[in-house]
Design a protein around this motif. Structure first.
Motif, PDB file in Angstrom:
ATOM      1  N   ASP A  32       0.825  -1.204   0.000  1.00 54.15           N
ATOM      2  CA  ASP A  32       0.000   0.000   0.000  1.00 54.15           C
ATOM      3  C   ASP A  32       0.865   1.262   0.000  1.00 54.15           C
ATOM      4  O   ASP A  32       0.581   2.224  -0.713  1.00 54.15           O
ATOM      5  N   ARG A  38       2.314   1.591  -3.520  1.00 51.61           N
ATOM      6  CA  ARG A  38       1.259   2.059  -4.431  1.00 51.61           C
ATOM      7  C   ARG A  38       1.027   3.553  -4.286  1.00 51.61           C
ATOM      8  O   ARG A  38       0.935   4.286  -5.269  1.00 51.61           O
ATOM      9  N   THR A  39       0.921   3.998  -3.024  1.00 45.62           N
ATOM     10  CA  THR A  39       0.656   5.410  -2.753  1.00 45.62           C
ATOM     11  C   THR A  39       1.760   6.279  -3.324  1.00 45.62           C
ATOM     12  O   THR A  39       1.502   7.291  -3.984  1.00 45.62           O
ATOM     13  N   ARG A  40       3.005   5.887  -3.079  1.00 46.28           N
ATOM     14  CA  ARG A  40       4.127   6.703  -3.545  1.00 46.28           C
ATOM     15  C   ARG A  40       4.223   6.718  -5.069  1.00 46.28           C
ATOM     16  O   ARG A  40       4.448   7.776  -5.667  1.00 46.28           O
ATOM     17  N   LYS A  65       1.807   6.313  -7.192  1.00 43.19           N
ATOM     18  CA  LYS A  65       0.688   7.104  -7.707  1.00 43.19           C
ATOM     19  C   LYS A  65       1.007   8.595  -7.636  1.00 43.19           C
ATOM     20  O   LYS A  65       0.725   9.339  -8.579  1.00 43.19           O
ATOM     21  N   ARG A 114       5.797   1.476   6.584  1.00 40.07           N
ATOM     22  CA  ARG A 114       5.294   2.557   5.714  1.00 40.07           C
ATOM     23  C   ARG A 114       6.283   3.723   5.669  1.00 40.07           C
ATOM     24  O   ARG A 114       6.560   4.266   4.596  1.00 40.07           O
TER      25      ARG A 114
END
Length: 199
Positions: free
Chosen positions: A64, A67-69, A71, A173
């Motif tokens: 996750d 993915r966030t980074r 994006k 994270r």
């Protein structure tokens, strides 16, 4: 009132200890001169053994965060034909690692350099290897060019202690964020497009 302050204090202590655990880690990266970083726009995760195949909260926390980074940097997930394959692994114990002394990847990409078989030997950058001792607990993230099946970027955080429970997820994270601070590569045209939509 007192239970609320106690819970708030405990939450703050957990967040700070996770922050300190990530800050104490050694963060570094290296990249391949054959990586065509301007061309990459999509990604997908490698499936396999270990944490990469882990469906636990820790494995999902790493995926996750990645993915966030990605994006934020303009990359999109694509299961069919991704440009990049993303692999990650947590190593326990100390380990010897071979890295490279290189200029900042942002500068390399900005100058639009790419080496291939046709690059004359005199114009090749050349790698300056360095042996690194990574301390107990290393999170390694590798980006692989799906077309050539070659690793084009490694980012790692060593000295990462992953406690059990929610604090472990927080540490992972933050470690992913710190690692991707080394990969300041946005997809081509992404920044110009996001500035146009803001106006």
């Amino acid at each position: 009132m007192k239970p609320t302050l106690t819970l708030l204090g405990m939450g703050l202590a957990m967040a700070l200890s996770g922050c300190f655990a990530a800050r104490q880690a050694r963060i570094d990266s290296d990249y391949s001169y054959t990586g065509n970083f301007r061309r990459y726009r999509t990604y997908e995760f490698v499936t396999g053994e270990g944490l990469a195949a882990d469906s636990s909260k820790l494995g999902e926390a790493v995926r996750d965060a990645i993915r966030t980074r990605l994006k934020v940097q303009g990359y999109k997930s694509n299961k069919r034909r991704p440009d990049l394959l993303v692999n990650f692994r947590v190593f326990e114990g100390d380990m010897k690692f071979r890295g490279y002394l290189q200029e900042d990847i942002g500068r390399w990409v900005k100058e639009e350099k790419v080496e291939d078989e046709e690059t004359p030997p005199d114009n090749r950058q050349g790698y300056q290897p360095q042996r690194i001792l990574l301390a107990e607990g290393t999170l390694l993230i590798t980006l692989i060019d799906n077309r050539t099946n070659r690793a084009v970027w490694n980012g790692y955080a060593s000295g990462v202690t992953v406690p059990k429970g929610p604090q472990g997820e927080l540490v992972l994270r933050r470690s992913v964020r710190s690692i991707f601070d080394q990969y300041r590569v946005f997809t081509e045209g992404y920044l110009e497009g996001s500035q146009m939509t803001e106006n």
